[in-house]
Design a protein around this motif. Structure first.
Motif, PDB file in Angstrom:
ATOM      1  N   GLU A  44      49.487  -0.764  27.926  1.00 40.10           N
ATOM      2  CA  GLU A  44      50.908  -1.055  27.732  1.00 40.10           C
ATOM      3  C   GLU A  44      51.770   0.056  28.331  1.00 40.10           C
ATOM      4  O   GLU A  44      52.769  -0.213  29.002  1.00 40.10           O
ATOM      5  CB  GLU A  44      51.224  -1.194  26.246  1.00 40.10           C
ATOM      6  N   LEU A  45      51.359   1.307  28.117  1.00 36.82           N
ATOM      7  CA  LEU A  45      52.108   2.432  28.671  1.00 36.82           C
ATOM      8  C   LEU A  45      52.132   2.377  30.193  1.00 36.82           C
ATOM      9  O   LEU A  45      53.172   2.613  30.813  1.00 36.82           O
ATOM     10  CB  LEU A  45      51.515   3.759  28.192  1.00 36.82           C
ATOM     11  N   ARG A  46      51.011   2.049  30.799  1.00 33.89           N
ATOM     12  CA  ARG A  46      50.969   1.965  32.266  1.00 33.89           C
ATOM     13  C   ARG A  46      51.950   0.895  32.760  1.00 33.89           C
ATOM     14  O   ARG A  46      52.628   1.081  33.772  1.00 33.89           O
ATOM     15  CB  ARG A  46      49.550   1.702  32.747  1.00 33.89           C
ATOM     16  N   GLY A  47      52.043  -0.225  32.061  1.00 30.25           N
ATOM     17  CA  GLY A  47      53.008  -1.265  32.433  1.00 30.25           C
ATOM     18  C   GLY A  47      54.448  -0.787  32.283  1.00 30.25           C
ATOM     19  O   GLY A  47      55.291  -1.061  33.145  1.00 30.25           O
ATOM     20  N   LEU A  48      54.711  -0.072  31.201  1.00 27.18           N
ATOM     21  CA  LEU A  48      56.064   0.459  30.988  1.00 27.18           C
ATOM     22  C   LEU A  48      56.428   1.489  32.057  1.00 27.18           C
ATOM     23  O   LEU A  48      57.572   1.548  32.507  1.00 27.18           O
ATOM     24  CB  LEU A  48      56.160   1.091  29.597  1.00 27.18           C
ATOM     25  N   ILE A  49      55.438   2.280  32.473  1.00 29.80           N
ATOM     26  CA  ILE A  49      55.690   3.272  33.524  1.00 29.80           C
ATOM     27  C   ILE A  49      56.020   2.576  34.839  1.00 29.80           C
ATOM     28  O   ILE A  49      56.896   3.017  35.587  1.00 29.80           O
ATOM     29  CB  ILE A  49      54.495   4.228  33.677  1.00 29.80           C
ATOM     30  N   ALA A  50      55.339   1.469  35.121  1.00 28.79           N
ATOM     31  CA  ALA A  50      55.627   0.716  36.345  1.00 28.79           C
ATOM     32  C   ALA A  50      57.087   0.266  36.353  1.00 28.79           C
ATOM     33  O   ALA A  50      57.753   0.319  37.394  1.00 28.79           O
ATOM     34  CB  ALA A  50      54.684  -0.476  36.456  1.00 28.79           C
ATOM     35  N   GLU A  51      57.601  -0.162  35.202  1.00 31.38           N
ATOM     36  CA  GLU A  51      59.001  -0.575  35.104  1.00 31.38           C
ATOM     37  C   GLU A  51      59.941   0.628  35.188  1.00 31.38           C
ATOM     38  O   GLU A  51      61.037   0.538  35.739  1.00 31.38           O
ATOM     39  CB  GLU A  51      59.244  -1.308  33.787  1.00 31.38           C
ATOM     40  N   LEU A  52      59.514   1.755  34.634  1.00 29.35           N
ATOM     41  CA  LEU A  52      60.348   2.956  34.595  1.00 29.35           C
ATOM     42  C   LEU A  52      60.571   3.561  35.979  1.00 29.35           C
ATOM     43  O   LEU A  52      61.623   4.138  36.242  1.00 29.35           O
ATOM     44  CB  LEU A  52      59.702   3.992  33.663  1.00 29.35           C
ATOM     45  N   ARG A  53      59.594   3.413  36.879  1.00 34.63           N
ATOM     46  CA  ARG A  53      59.679   4.034  38.217  1.00 34.63           C
ATOM     47  C   ARG A  53      61.004   3.766  38.919  1.00 34.63           C
ATOM     48  O   ARG A  53      61.537   4.636  39.585  1.00 34.63           O
ATOM     49  CB  ARG A  53      58.546   3.525  39.108  1.00 34.63           C
ATOM     50  N   ALA A  54      61.509   2.570  38.777  1.00 33.74           N
ATOM     51  CA  ALA A  54      62.738   2.193  39.477  1.00 33.74           C
ATOM     52  C   ALA A  54      63.971   2.903  38.920  1.00 33.74           C
ATOM     53  O   ALA A  54      65.011   2.926  39.574  1.00 33.74           O
ATOM     54  CB  ALA A  54      62.936   0.683  39.382  1.00 33.74           C
ATOM     55  N   HIS A  55      63.854   3.501  37.742  1.00 34.37           N
ATOM     56  CA  HIS A  55      65.019   4.091  37.079  1.00 34.37           C
ATOM     57  C   HIS A  55      65.028   5.616  37.061  1.00 34.37           C
ATOM     58  O   HIS A  55      66.020   6.200  36.652  1.00 34.37           O
ATOM     59  CB  HIS A  55      65.106   3.577  35.644  1.00 34.37           C
ATOM     60  N   VAL A  56      63.942   6.233  37.477  1.00 30.11           N
ATOM     61  CA  VAL A  56      63.898   7.704  37.432  1.00 30.11           C
ATOM     62  C   VAL A  56      64.311   8.280  38.777  1.00 30.11           C
ATOM     63  O   VAL A  56      64.198   7.616  39.813  1.00 30.11           O
ATOM     64  CB  VAL A  56      62.496   8.231  37.031  1.00 30.11           C
ATOM     65  N   PRO A  57      64.782   9.523  38.782  1.00 30.83           N
ATOM     66  CA  PRO A  57      65.131  10.167  40.053  1.00 30.83           C
ATOM     67  C   PRO A  57      63.906  10.265  40.963  1.00 30.83           C
ATOM     68  O   PRO A  57      62.774  10.432  40.489  1.00 30.83           O
ATOM     69  CB  PRO A  57      65.603  11.557  39.628  1.00 30.83           C
ATOM     70  N   ALA A  58      64.129  10.170  42.252  1.00 33.17           N
ATOM     71  CA  ALA A  58      63.038  10.183  43.234  1.00 33.17           C
ATOM     72  C   ALA A  58      62.078  11.364  43.072  1.00 33.17           C
ATOM     73  O   ALA A  58      60.863  11.175  43.192  1.00 33.17           O
ATOM     74  CB  ALA A  58      63.608  10.138  44.646  1.00 33.17           C
ATOM     75  N   PRO A  59      62.549  12.576  42.779  1.00 32.78           N
ATOM     76  CA  PRO A  59      61.610  13.687  42.627  1.00 32.78           C
ATOM     77  C   PRO A  59      60.668  13.537  41.425  1.00 32.78           C
ATOM     78  O   PRO A  59      59.615  14.174  41.375  1.00 32.78           O
ATOM     79  CB  PRO A  59      62.508  14.917  42.436  1.00 32.78           C
ATOM     80  N   SER A  60      61.013  12.686  40.461  1.00 35.61           N
ATOM     81  CA  SER A  60      60.168  12.496  39.279  1.00 35.61           C
ATOM     82  C   SER A  60      59.039  11.495  39.514  1.00 35.61           C
ATOM     83  O   SER A  60      58.047  11.507  38.790  1.00 35.61           O
ATOM     84  CB  SER A  60      61.018  12.029  38.099  1.00 35.61           C
ATOM     85  N   VAL A  61      59.196  10.630  40.496  1.00 32.60           N
ATOM     86  CA  VAL A  61      58.189   9.598  40.747  1.00 32.60           C
ATOM     87  C   VAL A  61      56.811  10.195  41.057  1.00 32.60           C
ATOM     88  O   VAL A  61      55.802   9.749  40.492  1.00 32.60           O
ATOM     89  CB  VAL A  61      58.654   8.619  41.844  1.00 32.60           C
ATOM     90  N   PRO A  62      56.698  11.221  41.916  1.00 30.69           N
ATOM     91  CA  PRO A  62      55.371  11.788  42.163  1.00 30.69           C
ATOM     92  C   PRO A  62      54.711  12.357  40.904  1.00 30.69           C
ATOM     93  O   PRO A  62      53.494  12.242  40.739  1.00 30.69           O
ATOM     94  CB  PRO A  62      55.624  12.897  43.190  1.00 30.69           C
ATOM     95  N   LEU A  63      55.499  12.923  40.003  1.00 33.28           N
ATOM     96  CA  LEU A  63      54.936  13.442  38.760  1.00 33.28           C
ATOM     97  C   LEU A  63      54.395  12.304  37.895  1.00 33.28           C
ATOM     98  O   LEU A  63      53.328  12.430  37.280  1.00 33.28           O
ATOM     99  CB  LEU A  63      55.968  14.260  37.986  1.00 33.28           C
ATOM    100  N   LEU A  64      55.107  11.188  37.869  1.00 35.51           N
ATOM    101  CA  LEU A  64      54.590  10.016  37.157  1.00 35.51           C
ATOM    102  C   LEU A  64      53.264   9.570  37.764  1.00 35.51           C
ATOM    103  O   LEU A  64      52.298   9.288  37.048  1.00 35.51           O
ATOM    104  CB  LEU A  64      55.595   8.859  37.206  1.00 35.51           C
ATOM    105  N   GLU A  65      53.225   9.507  39.097  1.00 34.91           N
ATOM    106  CA  GLU A  65      52.001   9.081  39.793  1.00 34.91           C
ATOM    107  C   GLU A  65      50.831  10.023  39.502  1.00 34.91           C
ATOM    108  O   GLU A  65      49.706   9.582  39.306  1.00 34.91           O
ATOM    109  CB  GLU A  65      52.253   9.012  41.303  1.00 34.91           C
ATOM    110  N   GLU A  66      51.107  11.331  39.480  1.00 36.84           N
ATOM    111  CA  GLU A  66      50.063  12.314  39.206  1.00 36.84           C
ATOM    112  C   GLU A  66      49.531  12.193  37.785  1.00 36.84           C
ATOM    113  O   GLU A  66      48.391  12.551  37.513  1.00 36.84           O
ATOM    114  CB  GLU A  66      50.594  13.730  39.425  1.00 36.84           C
ATOM    115  N   SER A  67      50.343  11.692  36.887  1.00 37.10           N
ATOM    116  CA  SER A  67      49.950  11.582  35.485  1.00 37.10           C
ATOM    117  C   SER A  67      49.107  10.339  35.198  1.00 37.10           C
ATOM    118  O   SER A  67      48.389  10.295  34.197  1.00 37.10           O
ATOM    119  CB  SER A  67      51.198  11.563  34.599  1.00 37.10           C
ATOM    120  N   LEU A  68      49.168   9.341  36.044  1.00 35.76           N
ATOM    121  CA  LEU A  68      48.479   8.071  35.784  1.00 35.76           C
ATOM    122  C   LEU A  68      46.968   8.194  35.586  1.00 35.76           C
ATOM    123  O   LEU A  68      46.421   7.582  34.667  1.00 35.76           O
ATOM    124  CB  LEU A  68      48.804   7.053  36.874  1.00 35.76           C
ATOM    125  N   PRO A  69      46.236   8.963  36.404  1.00 34.26           N
ATOM    126  CA  PRO A  69      44.786   9.042  36.169  1.00 34.26           C
ATOM    127  C   PRO A  69      44.423   9.587  34.788  1.00 34.26           C
ATOM    128  O   PRO A  69      43.416   9.190  34.204  1.00 34.26           O
ATOM    129  CB  PRO A  69      44.290   9.980  37.273  1.00 34.26           C
TER     130      PRO A  69
END
Length: 116
Positions: A44-69
């Motif tokens: 569920e969290l992974r799905g919520l993160i997918a939705e969140l990506r569009a709303h966070v500042p661009a510099p935060s997206v790579p940190l989200l991606e790094e956290s997924l594994p």
């Protein structure tokens, strides 16, 4: 003077008999299988993160991606690594206000599950 920094397990055994090693009590259903409730919460969290990506500042997206594994249902993810990733995700979610609230709440629930 020496400094010792330990991350994870540190065991020192000197002599003795019948030493069995480390006995770990971890979240899960045994035999290396993760708790089904934890697996569902992480999905569920992974799905919520997918939705969140569009709303966070661009510099935060790579940190989200790094956290997924680290938030996979894989039981081999070290607890400290998973906890660090969850805190990073919650921090990013907190920067976007109400849009990030569901993510922050999901992280809170998961941390409660893995903390016991």
């Amino acid at each position: 003077m020496s400094n010792n920094y330990y991350y994870g397990d540190n065991v020192n055994m000197y002599g003795g008999q019948g030493n069995r090693g480390i006995v770990k009590t971890q979240v899960g259903t045994g035999a290396g299988q993760p708790d089904p409730a934890l697996v569902a919460a992480l999905a569920e969290l992974r799905g919520l993160i997918a939705e969140l990506r569009a709303h966070v500042p661009a510099p935060s997206v790579p940190l989200l991606e790094e956290s997924l594994p680290a938030i996979s249902a894989d039981a081999a993810v070290p607890a400290q690594e998973r906890h660090r990733a969850l805190l990073a995700i919650a921090g990013i979610a907190g920067t976007v206000g109400a849009v990030g609230q569901p993510v922050a709440e999901a992280v809170r629930v998961i941390i409660g599950m893995i903390s016991g």
